[in-house]
Design a protein around this motif. Sequence first.
Motif, PDB file in Angstrom:
ATOM      1  N   ASP A   1     -23.494  37.233   1.289  1.00 39.37           N
ATOM      2  CA  ASP A   1     -23.176  36.395   2.423  1.00 39.37           C
ATOM      3  C   ASP A   1     -23.227  34.749   1.829  1.00 39.37           C
ATOM      4  OD1 ASP A   1     -22.261  38.334   4.197  1.00 39.37           O
ATOM      5  OD2 ASP A   1     -24.242  38.182   5.365  1.00 39.37           O
ATOM      6  N   LEU A   2     -24.569  34.915   1.342  1.00 38.31           N
ATOM      7  CA  LEU A   2     -24.760  33.448   0.716  1.00 38.31           C
ATOM      8  C   LEU A   2     -23.947  33.054  -0.467  1.00 38.31           C
ATOM      9  CD1 LEU A   2     -26.550  30.918   0.678  1.00 38.31           C
ATOM     10  CD2 LEU A   2     -27.938  32.439  -1.153  1.00 38.31           C
ATOM     11  N   LEU A   3     -23.368  33.949  -1.021  1.00 37.73           N
ATOM     12  CA  LEU A   3     -22.346  33.324  -2.409  1.00 37.73           C
ATOM     13  C   LEU A   3     -20.991  33.103  -1.728  1.00 37.73           C
ATOM     14  CD1 LEU A   3     -23.333  36.354  -4.932  1.00 37.73           C
ATOM     15  CD2 LEU A   3     -23.218  33.746  -5.308  1.00 37.73           C
ATOM     16  N   HIS A   4     -20.680  34.007  -0.714  1.00 39.84           N
ATOM     17  CA  HIS A   4     -19.255  33.757   0.229  1.00 39.84           C
ATOM     18  C   HIS A   4     -19.260  32.548   0.848  1.00 39.84           C
ATOM     19  CE1 HIS A   4     -16.508  34.331   3.260  1.00 39.84           C
ATOM     20  NE2 HIS A   4     -15.834  35.001   2.342  1.00 39.84           N
ATOM     21  N   ASP A   5     -20.421  32.180   1.278  1.00 44.10           N
ATOM     22  CA  ASP A   5     -20.451  30.881   1.759  1.00 44.10           C
ATOM     23  C   ASP A   5     -20.178  29.667   0.965  1.00 44.10           C
ATOM     24  OD1 ASP A   5     -20.864  31.930   4.369  1.00 44.10           O
ATOM     25  OD2 ASP A   5     -23.250  31.710   4.404  1.00 44.10           O
ATOM     26  N   ASN A   6     -20.379  29.846  -0.429  1.00 42.78           N
ATOM     27  CA  ASN A   6     -20.217  28.864  -1.299  1.00 42.78           C
ATOM     28  C   ASN A   6     -19.033  29.183  -2.205  1.00 42.78           C
ATOM     29  OD1 ASN A   6     -22.739  26.876  -1.058  1.00 42.78           O
ATOM     30  ND2 ASN A   6     -23.822  28.872  -0.874  1.00 42.78           N
TER      31      ASN A   6
ATOM     32  N   PHE B   1     -18.130  32.178  -3.735  1.00 44.24           N
ATOM     33  CA  PHE B   1     -18.097  33.048  -4.813  1.00 44.24           C
ATOM     34  C   PHE B   1     -17.977  34.245  -4.020  1.00 44.24           C
ATOM     35  CE2 PHE B   1     -20.645  29.393  -6.806  1.00 44.24           C
ATOM     36  CZ  PHE B   1     -20.497  29.603  -8.078  1.00 44.24           C
ATOM     37  N   ARG B   2     -17.421  35.161  -4.858  1.00 44.18           N
ATOM     38  CA  ARG B   2     -17.438  36.729  -4.562  1.00 44.18           C
ATOM     39  C   ARG B   2     -18.229  37.473  -5.437  1.00 44.18           C
ATOM     40  NH1 ARG B   2     -13.968  39.556  -7.777  1.00 44.18           N
ATOM     41  NH2 ARG B   2     -12.440  38.231  -9.122  1.00 44.18           N
TER      42      ARG B   2
ATOM     43  N   LEU C   1     -30.096  42.369 -10.017  1.00 41.68           N
ATOM     44  CA  LEU C   1     -28.845  41.496 -10.469  1.00 41.68           C
ATOM     45  C   LEU C   1     -27.780  41.110  -9.654  1.00 41.68           C
ATOM     46  CD1 LEU C   1     -31.078  41.955 -13.147  1.00 41.68           C
ATOM     47  CD2 LEU C   1     -29.188  40.835 -14.095  1.00 41.68           C
ATOM     48  N   VAL C   2     -27.328  40.248  -9.622  1.00 43.84           N
ATOM     49  CA  VAL C   2     -25.780  40.029  -9.078  1.00 43.84           C
ATOM     50  C   VAL C   2     -24.928  39.191 -10.034  1.00 43.84           C
ATOM     51  CG1 VAL C   2     -26.311  37.897  -7.866  1.00 43.84           C
ATOM     52  CG2 VAL C   2     -24.608  39.466  -7.044  1.00 43.84           C
ATOM     53  N   ARG C   3     -23.743  39.686 -10.142  1.00 37.07           N
ATOM     54  CA  ARG C   3     -22.719  38.881 -11.076  1.00 37.07           C
ATOM     55  C   ARG C   3     -21.605  38.521 -10.098  1.00 37.07           C
ATOM     56  NH1 ARG C   3     -19.353  41.433 -16.020  1.00 37.07           N
ATOM     57  NH2 ARG C   3     -18.037  39.626 -16.932  1.00 37.07           N
ATOM     58  N   ALA C   4     -21.303  37.119 -10.146  1.00 32.00           N
ATOM     59  CA  ALA C   4     -20.427  36.556  -9.066  1.00 32.00           C
ATOM     60  C   ALA C   4     -19.518  35.653  -9.848  1.00 32.00           C
ATOM     61  CB  ALA C   4     -21.246  35.754  -8.145  1.00 32.00           C
ATOM     62  N   ARG C   5     -18.298  35.595  -9.314  1.00 35.07           N
ATOM     63  CA  ARG C   5     -17.261  34.497  -9.765  1.00 35.07           C
ATOM     64  C   ARG C   5     -16.840  33.739  -8.603  1.00 35.07           C
ATOM     65  NH1 ARG C   5     -13.931  38.604 -11.955  1.00 35.07           N
ATOM     66  NH2 ARG C   5     -15.108  38.509 -13.810  1.00 35.07           N
ATOM     67  N   LEU C   6     -16.467  32.524  -8.956  1.00 36.55           N
ATOM     68  CA  LEU C   6     -16.046  31.648  -8.170  1.00 36.55           C
ATOM     69  C   LEU C   6     -14.435  31.866  -7.623  1.00 36.55           C
ATOM     70  CD1 LEU C   6     -16.832  28.755  -6.776  1.00 36.55           C
ATOM     71  CD2 LEU C   6     -15.737  27.646  -8.790  1.00 36.55           C
ATOM     72  N   GLY C   7     -14.262  31.832  -6.698  1.00 31.76           N
ATOM     73  CA  GLY C   7     -12.848  31.886  -5.922  1.00 31.76           C
ATOM     74  C   GLY C   7     -12.820  33.143  -5.029  1.00 31.76           C
TER      75      GLY C   7
END
Length: 274
Positions: free
Chosen positions: A232-237, A239-240, A267-273
């Motif tokens: 959720d925090l990544l999505h708010d910024n 990122f997926r 660990l988490v791997r995330a990508r912008l967009g």
Amino acid sequence: MQTGEPSRTAYSAARYRADHQELERGAVFRDPLARAIAGDGSAGGYLDDDARRRMRLFIAARSRYAEDALGEAVAAGAGQVVVLGAGLDTFAYRNPFPRLRVFEVDHPDTQQWKRQRLAAAGIEVPASVTYVPVDFEHDALELALPAAGLDVGSPVFVIWLGVTVYLTADAISDTLRALGGLAGGCEMVFDYGLPQADVTPGQQAVAAERDRRLAAIGERWISRFTPDGISDLLHDNNFRVVENVPALALAQRYLGRTPTATAGPQLVRARLGG
């Protein structure tokens, strides 16, 4: 960390990486510079042998995972990597990618200490390395990075290991927001601590002893997240999540087996967009 002093947890992580080279012969992660920069002495003296081994393997595995993902990003066109909270990480000094620029971001006191250790060990600082002094709790990353020469219009890969647990939720969110504003795109790998309710009794015992030792040096874990919470925090910024990886899964991936327990965050791997 204490103002005016280097991060002791960064020192501990470096020693775990160095111990892995000797005790497991770098089976998970090869780092020929680890011992030179970490110096003599082993990590985790307050843990029993089995717990130290689990922590060594986790720290080796998280570095392996991050650098494998970086290699994929470079193959896809990324020409810049930002190492947030670099500590005594040695990637910049064994960088196998000739065209990759490395931006090491850390507290200025830790950076000064690291550069002294590099000089003492005779490790050359390549021209591809740029040091970016930042206090995550007070400085604006979105200003510091371009001021240091980061091309915000080109793809960036970010490695952020062993840091988020020591930051407030606001500082973590501010960092993600800054990275989410990179016009050229951003991919990253970072780790985060799980809530106590989500770990085993054995892991809770290790965590209690770790917290006691951290308190003795003026440090403590501040932020913890569930996998859904970090998503959720990544999505708010903007990122997926590409992959959310438990420590046990890392052991399976790199050792070919699943131990009964393991130490360390997730660990988490995330990508912008999106």
